[in-house]
Design a protein around this motif. Structure first.
Motif, PDB file in Angstrom:
ATOM      1  N   LEU A  68       0.822  -1.209   0.000  1.00 17.88           N
ATOM      2  CA  LEU A  68       0.000   0.000   0.000  1.00 17.88           C
ATOM      3  C   LEU A  68       0.854   1.255   0.000  1.00 17.88           C
ATOM      4  O   LEU A  68       0.711   2.131  -0.864  1.00 17.88           O
ATOM      5  CB  LEU A  68      -0.935  -0.009   1.216  1.00 17.88           C
ATOM      6  CG  LEU A  68      -1.825   1.228   1.394  1.00 17.88           C
ATOM      7  CD1 LEU A  68      -2.771   1.377   0.216  1.00 17.88           C
ATOM      8  CD2 LEU A  68      -2.596   1.150   2.709  1.00 17.88           C
ATOM      9  N   ILE A  69       1.776   1.362   0.956  1.00 19.91           N
ATOM     10  CA  ILE A  69       2.618   2.552   1.048  1.00 19.91           C
ATOM     11  C   ILE A  69       3.688   2.525  -0.045  1.00 19.91           C
ATOM     12  O   ILE A  69       4.083   3.571  -0.572  1.00 19.91           O
ATOM     13  CB  ILE A  69       3.249   2.659   2.448  1.00 19.91           C
ATOM     14  CG1 ILE A  69       2.145   2.720   3.514  1.00 19.91           C
ATOM     15  CG2 ILE A  69       4.155   3.875   2.550  1.00 19.91           C
ATOM     16  CD1 ILE A  69       1.144   3.849   3.324  1.00 19.91           C
ATOM     17  N   GLY A  70       4.132   1.330  -0.428  1.00 19.52           N
ATOM     18  CA  GLY A  70       5.090   1.225  -1.525  1.00 19.52           C
ATOM     19  C   GLY A  70       4.538   1.816  -2.816  1.00 19.52           C
ATOM     20  O   GLY A  70       5.253   2.505  -3.561  1.00 19.52           O
ATOM     21  N   SER A  71       3.267   1.578  -3.104  1.00 15.93           N
ATOM     22  CA  SER A  71       2.660   2.141  -4.308  1.00 15.93           C
ATOM     23  C   SER A  71       2.581   3.657  -4.226  1.00 15.93           C
ATOM     24  O   SER A  71       2.701   4.354  -5.244  1.00 15.93           O
ATOM     25  CB  SER A  71       1.259   1.542  -4.522  1.00 15.93           C
ATOM     26  OG  SER A  71       0.361   1.961  -3.503  1.00 15.93           O
TER      27      SER A  71
ATOM     28  N   ILE B  30      -3.111   3.967   5.655  1.00 16.95           N
ATOM     29  CA  ILE B  30      -2.290   3.516   6.778  1.00 16.95           C
ATOM     30  C   ILE B  30      -1.890   2.071   6.542  1.00 16.95           C
ATOM     31  O   ILE B  30      -2.736   1.223   6.247  1.00 16.95           O
ATOM     32  CB  ILE B  30      -3.046   3.662   8.113  1.00 16.95           C
ATOM     33  CG1 ILE B  30      -3.365   5.142   8.365  1.00 16.95           C
ATOM     34  CG2 ILE B  30      -2.221   3.087   9.269  1.00 16.95           C
ATOM     35  CD1 ILE B  30      -4.210   5.387   9.587  1.00 16.95           C
ATOM     36  N   ALA B  31      -0.599   1.809   6.637  1.00 16.35           N
ATOM     37  CA  ALA B  31      -0.095   0.458   6.398  1.00 16.35           C
ATOM     38  C   ALA B  31      -0.684  -0.516   7.408  1.00 16.35           C
ATOM     39  O   ALA B  31      -0.977  -0.156   8.555  1.00 16.35           O
ATOM     40  CB  ALA B  31       1.431   0.442   6.490  1.00 16.35           C
ATOM     41  N   GLU B  32      -0.847  -1.755   6.958  1.00 18.10           N
ATOM     42  CA  GLU B  32      -1.291  -2.790   7.887  1.00 18.10           C
ATOM     43  C   GLU B  32      -0.286  -2.867   9.027  1.00 18.10           C
ATOM     44  O   GLU B  32       0.907  -2.978   8.829  1.00 18.10           O
ATOM     45  CB  GLU B  32      -1.383  -4.126   7.157  1.00 18.10           C
ATOM     46  CG  GLU B  32      -1.923  -5.253   8.010  1.00 18.10           C
ATOM     47  CD  GLU B  32      -2.052  -6.565   7.252  1.00 18.10           C
ATOM     48  OE1 GLU B  32      -2.412  -7.564   7.887  1.00 18.10           O
ATOM     49  OE2 GLU B  32      -1.774  -6.583   6.037  1.00 18.10           O
ATOM     50  N   GLY B  33      -0.776  -2.804  10.238  1.00 24.35           N
ATOM     51  CA  GLY B  33       0.096  -2.756  11.408  1.00 24.35           C
ATOM     52  C   GLY B  33       0.315  -1.350  11.907  1.00 24.35           C
ATOM     53  O   GLY B  33       0.693  -1.142  13.060  1.00 24.35           O
ATOM     54  N   GLY B  34       0.117  -0.355  11.034  1.00 20.18           N
ATOM     55  CA  GLY B  34       0.136   1.034  11.479  1.00 20.18           C
ATOM     56  C   GLY B  34       1.447   1.769  11.368  1.00 20.18           C
ATOM     57  O   GLY B  34       1.509   2.963  11.676  1.00 20.18           O
ATOM     58  N   ALA B  35       2.525   1.120  10.922  1.00 12.35           N
ATOM     59  CA  ALA B  35       3.835   1.766  10.997  1.00 12.35           C
ATOM     60  C   ALA B  35       3.972   2.973  10.075  1.00 12.35           C
ATOM     61  O   ALA B  35       4.644   3.944  10.420  1.00 12.35           O
ATOM     62  CB  ALA B  35       4.932   0.752  10.681  1.00 12.35           C
TER      63      ALA B  35
END
Length: 386
Positions: free
Chosen positions: A170-173, A233-238
Motif C-alpha cells: 500500500l505505502i510502496g505504491s 495507513i499500512a497494515e500494522g500502522g507503521a
C-alpha cells in the motif's frame, strides 16, 4: 527505565506528555527503535554515483558511513573505528579509495573490512600487535542495506523483515507514485528543532491541522479539508500517506466529458523517521534525526527528476518556498513543536487527547482524523514495551 510507565486505559487515543521529555525514555528509544528492528533512510543511490563515493549520516544518534564499493554495491557501516572508537569519516561526503582513521591510521576498505594497522609489526622487531591479532576480526560494524527504488535504507537489526515487506504494497505504491523517475537533487537544507523528535513526526502524520495552522494553504487554495482526500495507513500502522485530490475537467474522447482527480498533495511517512513529501510540484525527502529529549535535526533534500525540463525545474524550486526552515507553511510546524515542548514541564503525567475520527488506526477516506497519529503509537508502544 527506572520508572514504570502505565499507559492510559484509552490506549492510542491518549499519550502521556512524559513520552516527549523523559531522558530515560529517550535513551531507550535509541536502543529499541533506532538500533532495533526498523529500517531507516540513509541516502539516495544517486548521491553515490561512482565507486569510492561516500557520505555520512545517522541511525538515531549512531554515526554511519554509506559507501559505493569498487564492485558498484552500496554498503553501510557504523562510523566508529574498531581500535579506540574514533570517527573514521569526518566529512559529510567525499571520495576515497579507503577509509582511514586519522587517530592511529587503521585503514578499512569500502566494505568496512580492516585492511591494515600502522606499526602492526612494531619497529625494529619491538612492539607491535601480538601474533593473535587478526585483521578480519576488527572491521567496522556493518549494517544490512537494501534499496526501494532509488531510496537506500539500512538497519543494524537481524530481526527486521525484508525492506519490501517492511514498507508493504500500500505505502510502496504511494512512494512509486511520487518517485516515478530518476531523482535529481535540487538542493538541501537542515534545521534544528527545539522539541522531541516524536512531536515533529506526530505533526507529519496529523492530517487535519494544515488548514488550521497554515492559513497560507487555504488563502491560496492549495489545500482545503473540503477537498477530496484521505489517509492510507499500512497494515500494522507503521507507515502512512495522507493525500488531497482536486477534481479537474478532462475530456475522454471515447465517451464524454468526465471528472478526473489529480493528487495535489501527498505527505508520506515511514516509521520511525522518514518523510516523502509532494506539495503540488515540490518534492522533498525529510529525515528526522533525534539529538536529545528536546532537540531534533530535520534534514531536507529537494528533488526533481532527470527528465525534467528547465521550466519544470524552475517550477519545483519556486514552489519549494512552501517548505523548509523558512517555508511559508513549514516554519509554523517547526515553531509549534517547541510550543508544546515548553508547555510540558509540570504536566508530564497528563496526556494528549487523540480522538479525532474515533479510536482506530486504519485507513480512512477523509482527513478529519487522527488515525495516522494513533497508528504511530500503535507501532511505537510494543517496541518500547509500553
Amino acid at each position: 527505565m527506572q520508572q514504570e510507565i502505565k499507559w492510559p486505559a484509552e490506549g492510542n487515543a491518549r499519550v502521556p506528555y512524559r513520552m516527549f521529555s523523559d531522558p530515560e525514555i529517550y535513551r531507550a528509544e535509541l536502543a529499541r527503535i533506532f538500533l532495533g528492528p526498523t529500517w531507516q533512510y540513509l541516502a539516495l543511490a544517486g548521491e553515490l554515483p561512482q565507486p569510492g563515493d561516500y557520505l555520512t549520516t545517522f541511525l538515531g544518534e549512531t554515526p554511519v558511513i554509506v559507501t559505493r564499493g569498487q564492485d558498484g554495491e552500496i554498503r553501510a557501516m557504523v562510523n566508529r573505528c574498531a581500535h579506540r572508537g574514533n570517527l573514521v569519516c569526518l566529512k559529510r561526503r567525499g571520495h576515497a579509495d579507503n577509509l582511514t582513521c586519522v587517530y592511529h591510521a587503521w585503514r578499512y576498505d569500502l566494505e568496512g573490512n580492516l585492511d591494515s594497522v600502522a606499526f602492526r609489526r612494531g619497529i625494529a622487531g619491538k612492539g607491535g600487535m601480538p601474533p593473535s591479532f587478526r585483521l578480519e576480526e576488527h572491521g567496522l560494524k556493518k549494517l544490512r542495506v537494501d534499496t526501494f527504488g532509488d531510496l537506500v535504507f539500512g538497519t543494524l537489526s537481524p530481526e527486521a523483515p525484508p525492506l519490501a515487506n517492511y514498507i508493504g504494497n500500500l505505502i510502496g505504491s504511494r512512494i512509486h507514485r511520487v518517485l516515478h523517475g530518476k531523482p535529481k537533487i535540487l538542493g538541501t537544507t537542515s534545521q534544528i528543532l527545539h522539541n522531541n523528535w516524536k512531536l515533529y513526526f506526530e505533526n507529519v502524520r496529523d492530517t487535519y491541522h494544515a488548514t488550521l495552522l497554515h492559513s497560507f494553504f487555504t488563502t491560496f487554495r492549495i489545500s482545503r479539508l473540503t477537498s477530496e482526500g484521505g489517509v492510507d495507513i499500512a497494515e500494522g500502522g507503521a507507515h502512512h500517506a495522507s493525500y488531497t485530490r482536486n477534481k479537474v475537467d478532462r475530456v475522454d474522447q471515447a465517451t464524454s466529458d468526465q471528472l478526473y482527480a489529480d493528487t495535489t498533495t501527498q505527505i508520506l511517512s515511514l516509521f520511525p523517521n522518514f518523510v516523502l513529501q509532494q506539495i503540488e510540484n515540490c518534492i522533498a525527502l525529510r529525515l528526522v534525526l533525534p539529538k536529545g529529549p528536546d532537540k531534533t535535526e530535520l534534514q531536507w533534500t529537494y528533488i526533481g527528476f532527470e527528465e525534467d525540463d528547465a521550466e519544470m525545474t524552475a517550477l519545483r524550486l519556486a514552489q519549494a518556498n512552501l517548505v523548509g526552515p523558512a517555508g511559508y507553511v513549514s516554519m509554523e510546524d517547526g515553531a509549534v513543536g517547541n510550543f508544546i515542548q515548553r508547555a510540558i514541564p509540570g504536566s508530564e503525567d497528563e496526556c494528549s487527547v487523540l480522538e479525532m475520527g474515533g479510536f482506530g488506526h486504519v485507513s480512512e477516506a477523509n482527513r478529519t482524523t487522527e488515525a495516522s497519529v494513533r497508528s504511530f503509537w500503535h507501532t511505537y508502544r510494543p517496541l518500547m514495551g509500553f
